[in-house]
Design an enzyme around this catalytic site. Structure first.
Site, mmCIF file in Angstrom:
data_model
loop_
_atom_site.group_PDB
_atom_site.id
_atom_site.type_symbol
_atom_site.label_atom_id
_atom_site.label_comp_id
_atom_site.label_asym_id
_atom_site.label_seq_id
_atom_site.Cartn_x
_atom_site.Cartn_y
_atom_site.Cartn_z
ATOM 1 N N THR A 78 -3.030 1.523 42.162
ATOM 2 C CA THR A 78 -3.825 1.100 43.318
ATOM 3 C C THR A 78 -4.227 -0.350 43.083
ATOM 4 O O THR A 78 -4.597 -0.735 41.970
ATOM 5 C CB THR A 78 -5.082 1.975 43.530
ATOM 6 O OG1 THR A 78 -5.832 2.035 42.312
ATOM 7 C CG2 THR A 78 -4.721 3.386 43.956
ATOM 8 N N SER A 106 -0.603 -1.704 39.277
ATOM 9 C CA SER A 106 -0.056 -2.272 40.514
ATOM 10 C C SER A 106 0.338 -3.732 40.314
ATOM 11 O O SER A 106 -0.306 -4.458 39.556
ATOM 12 C CB SER A 106 -1.120 -2.185 41.618
ATOM 13 O OG SER A 106 -0.769 -3.009 42.711
ATOM 14 N N GLN A 128 4.152 -0.940 38.329
ATOM 15 C CA GLN A 128 4.619 -0.770 39.711
ATOM 16 C C GLN A 128 5.079 -2.115 40.238
ATOM 17 O O GLN A 128 4.351 -3.107 40.170
ATOM 18 C CB GLN A 128 3.483 -0.217 40.578
ATOM 19 C CG GLN A 128 3.838 -0.063 42.047
ATOM 20 C CD GLN A 128 3.490 -1.299 42.869
ATOM 21 O OE1 GLN A 128 2.475 -1.934 42.622
ATOM 22 N NE2 GLN A 128 4.324 -1.648 43.834
ATOM 23 N N LEU A 129 6.280 -2.143 40.783
ATOM 24 C CA LEU A 129 6.876 -3.412 41.203
ATOM 25 C C LEU A 129 7.089 -3.478 42.713
ATOM 26 O O LEU A 129 7.605 -2.538 43.323
ATOM 27 C CB LEU A 129 8.236 -3.559 40.503
ATOM 28 C CG LEU A 129 8.989 -4.862 40.739
ATOM 29 C CD1 LEU A 129 8.302 -6.027 40.032
ATOM 30 C CD2 LEU A 129 10.433 -4.737 40.247
ATOM 31 N N TYR A 130 6.691 -4.606 43.313
ATOM 32 C CA TYR A 130 7.142 -4.967 44.647
ATOM 33 C C TYR A 130 8.160 -6.082 44.474
ATOM 34 O O TYR A 130 7.991 -6.935 43.592
ATOM 35 C CB TYR A 130 5.973 -5.500 45.490
ATOM 36 C CG TYR A 130 4.987 -4.445 45.955
ATOM 37 C CD1 TYR A 130 5.394 -3.371 46.739
ATOM 38 C CD2 TYR A 130 3.632 -4.545 45.634
ATOM 39 C CE1 TYR A 130 4.480 -2.420 47.176
ATOM 40 C CE2 TYR A 130 2.713 -3.600 46.071
ATOM 41 C CZ TYR A 130 3.144 -2.534 46.851
ATOM 42 O OH TYR A 130 2.242 -1.591 47.285
ATOM 43 N N THR A 156 8.265 0.473 44.318
ATOM 44 C CA THR A 156 7.731 1.070 45.543
ATOM 45 C C THR A 156 8.705 0.791 46.684
ATOM 46 O O THR A 156 8.966 -0.357 47.023
ATOM 47 C CB THR A 156 6.325 0.503 45.832
ATOM 48 O OG1 THR A 156 5.502 0.872 44.735
ATOM 49 C CG2 THR A 156 5.746 1.057 47.112
ATOM 50 N N ARG A 165 -3.519 -0.542 58.959
ATOM 51 C CA ARG A 165 -4.779 0.125 58.577
ATOM 52 C C ARG A 165 -5.872 -0.528 59.399
ATOM 53 O O ARG A 165 -6.236 -1.688 59.187
ATOM 54 C CB ARG A 165 -5.009 -0.038 57.074
ATOM 55 C CG ARG A 165 -3.813 0.497 56.289
ATOM 56 C CD ARG A 165 -3.731 -0.020 54.878
ATOM 57 N NE ARG A 165 -2.401 0.216 54.319
ATOM 58 C CZ ARG A 165 -1.952 -0.349 53.206
ATOM 59 N NH1 ARG A 165 -2.723 -1.161 52.513
ATOM 60 N NH2 ARG A 165 -0.731 -0.100 52.783
ATOM 61 N N LYS A 231 9.326 4.999 44.023
ATOM 62 C CA LYS A 231 8.066 5.598 44.494
ATOM 63 C C LYS A 231 7.983 5.486 46.014
ATOM 64 O O LYS A 231 8.132 4.391 46.567
ATOM 65 C CB LYS A 231 6.871 4.860 43.872
ATOM 66 C CG LYS A 231 5.521 5.259 44.446
ATOM 67 C CD LYS A 231 4.382 4.588 43.703
ATOM 68 C CE LYS A 231 3.032 5.003 44.239
ATOM 69 N NZ LYS A 231 2.684 4.394 45.521
ATOM 70 N N HIS A 255 2.370 7.024 49.956
ATOM 71 C CA HIS A 255 1.527 5.849 49.695
ATOM 72 C C HIS A 255 0.071 6.145 50.082
ATOM 73 O O HIS A 255 -0.618 5.307 50.638
ATOM 74 C CB HIS A 255 2.063 4.646 50.488
ATOM 75 C CG HIS A 255 1.836 3.303 49.860
ATOM 76 N ND1 HIS A 255 2.858 2.495 49.410
ATOM 77 C CD2 HIS A 255 0.695 2.599 49.629
ATOM 78 C CE1 HIS A 255 2.368 1.362 48.957
ATOM 79 N NE2 HIS A 255 1.051 1.389 49.060
ATOM 80 N N ASP A 286 2.542 12.190 44.271
ATOM 81 C CA ASP A 286 1.129 11.828 44.450
ATOM 82 C C ASP A 286 0.745 12.015 45.901
ATOM 83 O O ASP A 286 1.600 12.129 46.775
ATOM 84 C CB ASP A 286 0.815 10.404 43.953
ATOM 85 C CG ASP A 286 1.373 9.292 44.836
ATOM 86 O OD1 ASP A 286 1.517 9.462 46.065
ATOM 87 O OD2 ASP A 286 1.654 8.215 44.295
ATOM 88 N N GLY A 288 -3.195 13.298 47.843
ATOM 89 C CA GLY A 288 -4.052 14.419 48.222
ATOM 90 C C GLY A 288 -4.473 15.336 47.096
ATOM 91 O O GLY A 288 -5.106 16.363 47.344
HETATM 92 C C1 LIG Z 1 -6.616 1.465 47.688
HETATM 93 C C2 LIG Z 1 -5.193 1.810 47.435
HETATM 94 C C3 LIG Z 1 -4.325 0.821 46.962
HETATM 95 C C4 LIG Z 1 -2.998 1.134 46.690
HETATM 96 N N1 LIG Z 1 -2.201 0.178 46.170
HETATM 97 C C5 LIG Z 1 -0.909 0.488 45.868
HETATM 98 C C6 LIG Z 1 -0.064 -0.473 45.270
HETATM 99 O O1 LIG Z 1 -0.462 -1.599 44.977
HETATM 100 N N2 LIG Z 1 1.213 -0.102 45.026
HETATM 101 C C7 LIG Z 1 1.701 1.135 45.305
HETATM 102 O O2 LIG Z 1 2.865 1.423 45.079
HETATM 103 N N3 LIG Z 1 0.897 2.084 45.851
HETATM 104 C C8 LIG Z 1 -0.378 1.785 46.125
HETATM 105 N N4 LIG Z 1 -1.192 2.743 46.656
HETATM 106 C C9 LIG Z 1 -0.702 4.129 46.816
HETATM 107 C C10 LIG Z 1 -0.994 4.955 45.555
HETATM 108 O O3 LIG Z 1 -0.173 4.541 44.503
HETATM 109 C C11 LIG Z 1 -0.748 6.445 45.770
HETATM 110 O O4 LIG Z 1 0.526 6.625 46.330
HETATM 111 C C12 LIG Z 1 -1.800 7.139 46.646
HETATM 112 O O5 LIG Z 1 -3.074 6.569 46.465
HETATM 113 C C13 LIG Z 1 -1.867 8.622 46.310
HETATM 114 O O6 LIG Z 1 -2.712 9.293 47.189
HETATM 115 P P1 LIG Z 1 -4.243 9.695 46.855
HETATM 116 O O7 LIG Z 1 -5.034 8.427 47.024
HETATM 117 O O8 LIG Z 1 -4.534 10.720 47.867
HETATM 118 O O9 LIG Z 1 -4.287 10.219 45.444
HETATM 119 C C14 LIG Z 1 -2.526 2.449 46.940
HETATM 120 C C15 LIG Z 1 -3.396 3.427 47.418
HETATM 121 C C16 LIG Z 1 -4.723 3.131 47.659
HETATM 122 C C17 LIG Z 1 -5.639 4.202 48.129
#
Ligand SMILES: Cc1cc2nc3c(=O)[nH]c(=O)nc-3n(C[C@H](O)[C@H](O)[C@H](O)COP(=O)(O)O)c2cc1C
Length: 364
Positions: A78, A106, A128-130, A156, A165, A231, A255, A286, A288
């Site tokens: 995250t 991230s 985690q790579l973009y 990702t 959002r 991912k 995501h 991932d 929920g």
């Molecule tokens: C605030 C936030 C930031 C996130 N940032 C990234 C990120 O930088 N890269 C990425 O691949 N996923 C990101 N995600 C997705 C998470 O890796 C993950 O897929 C997701 O939070 C899982 O769901 P959950 O929050 O219900 O556990 C982000 C999610 C949240 C909530």
């Protein structure tokens, strides 16, 4: 009052975080239908427990890409964790390490790869790579991840652009001035620009390469020997492509429902991915996960391990590293209870028939 479940941490964090940050962390895309579904879909699955099977001793250990983990729950990437608490990514990663879990950093972190590695040397870390339009910048990130002892690259695949959002747009979300995207100090890719809408969306549109395809995994593979994990896979078709292009694993994920609304919950998409590639790739999930039962259900449907995103951020916001440690203890204890009350001593005892869709009972 004692915090006994993820919702308690969520409530605490919500009362402590300022609006710009809280909305950023909790939001989903569009009407947020899938955001709710990610949690609800777990509740449509029923457990079929077995009893009188010695559960006096538990072994929750598992092996993922050669790494021995104490249990099958890690921390998803995250972005911008220092907005939640000054302990930021290092606090989160240290807590993961103490619990014997994986921490995924991230690309858009507020702690650099190198600082994270120095701050949490004993944690199993993935990066985690973009993929940036500037490929030399992307290549540098990969090299830095290797040097800093990260053990896998998590590419990702579900973010050619960021989802809509609504609250981030309303809030004109931007990273607070005292923080920065630490992997890009001195680079043009640093800084979240705000130009009317959500600053993060502007950033992504200007920096990420929306033209990437599965073929680009070949490019990535010739840069690194690290296992590549895709991912954001939600279909059997993409899982098959991930296998074809040499990924070592996939994370079934939407995501955190932040990209495109009305896609299925991750747990709903899991069975088709497991059916398509479960014998060849490490399938993870991932989205929920809120309690021990959810971890169990994902494992019964074929995931090898699961990850939490928001719950860890809420633990961090509540009380830094200690908050995440506390949150992981709550989840671990809950998972242990689930294991014992379903008659499972080790992860190998979790059978697919122990979890059924609610419709199973309405047919009787
Ligand atoms: C605030 C936030 C930031 C996130 N940032 C990234 C990120 O930088 N890269 C990425 O691949 N996923 C990101 N995600 C997705 C998470 O890796 C993950 O897929 C997701 O939070 C899982 O769901 P959950 O929050 O219900 O556990 C982000 C999610 C949240 C909530």
């Amino acid at each position: 009052m004692e915090l006994v479940c993820v919702e308690d941490f969520e409530r605490k964090a919500s009362s402590q975080l300022e609006k710009n940050a809280l909305d950023y962390y909790r939001s989903g895309a569009g009407e947020q239908f899938t955001l709710g579904l990610n949690r609800e879909a777990f509740k449509r699955l029923r457990l079929r427990p077995r009893f009188l099977r010695d559960v006096s001793q538990l072994d929750l250990g598992c092996m993922i890409f050669g790494q021995q983990l104490k249990w099958p729950l890690g921390i998803a990437p995250t972005a911008m964790q220092k907005m939640a608490h000054p302990d930021g990514e290092i606090g989160n990663a240290r807590a993961a390490g103490k619990a014997g879990s994986i921490f995924i950093l991230s690309t858009l972190s507020t702690t650099s790869l190198e600082d994270l590695s120095a701050g949490a040397p004993d944690t199993c870390k993935w990066f985690q790579l973009y993929i940036y339009k500037d490929r030399s910048l992307t290549e540098k990130l990969v090299r830095r991840a290797e040097r800093a002892n990260f053990k896998a690259l998590v590419l990702t695949v579900d973010a050619p652009v960021f989802g809509h959002r609504r609250s981030d747009v309303r809030n004109k979300f931007s990273l607070p001035q005292h923080l920065s995207l630490a992997n890009f100090r001195g680079e043009q890719a640093n800084g979240v620009v705000t130009m009317g809408g959500s600053g993060i969306n502007e950033y992504v549109a200007s920096q990420f390469d929306a033209s990437i395809t599965w073929e680009d995994i070949n490019w990535l593979k010739q840069l690194t020997h690290l296992p590549i994990i895709a991912k954001g896979v939600l279909t059997a078709e993409d899982a098959v492509l991930a296998r074809e292009f040499g990924c070592a694993g996939v994370i079934v994920s939407n995501h955190g429902a932040r990209q495109i609304d009305t896609v299925p919950a991750s747990i709903e998409a899991l069975p088709e991915v497991v059916k398509a590639v479960g014998n060849d790739l490490v399938v993870m999930l991932d989205g929920g996960i809120m309690q021990g039962n959810d971890i169990f259900k994902a494992l019964a449907l074929g995931a090898k391990t699961v990850f939490i995103g928001r719950p860890a951020v809420y633990g961090l916001a509540y009380n830094g590293q200690r908050g995440v440690e506390q949150l992981l203890t709550v989840l671990r204890n809950d998972f242990e209870i689930t294991m014992k009350l379903t008659g499972c001593q080790s992860l190998g005892d979790i059978q697919s028939g122990m979890v059924v869709h609610e419709s199973f009972y309405s047919k009787l």
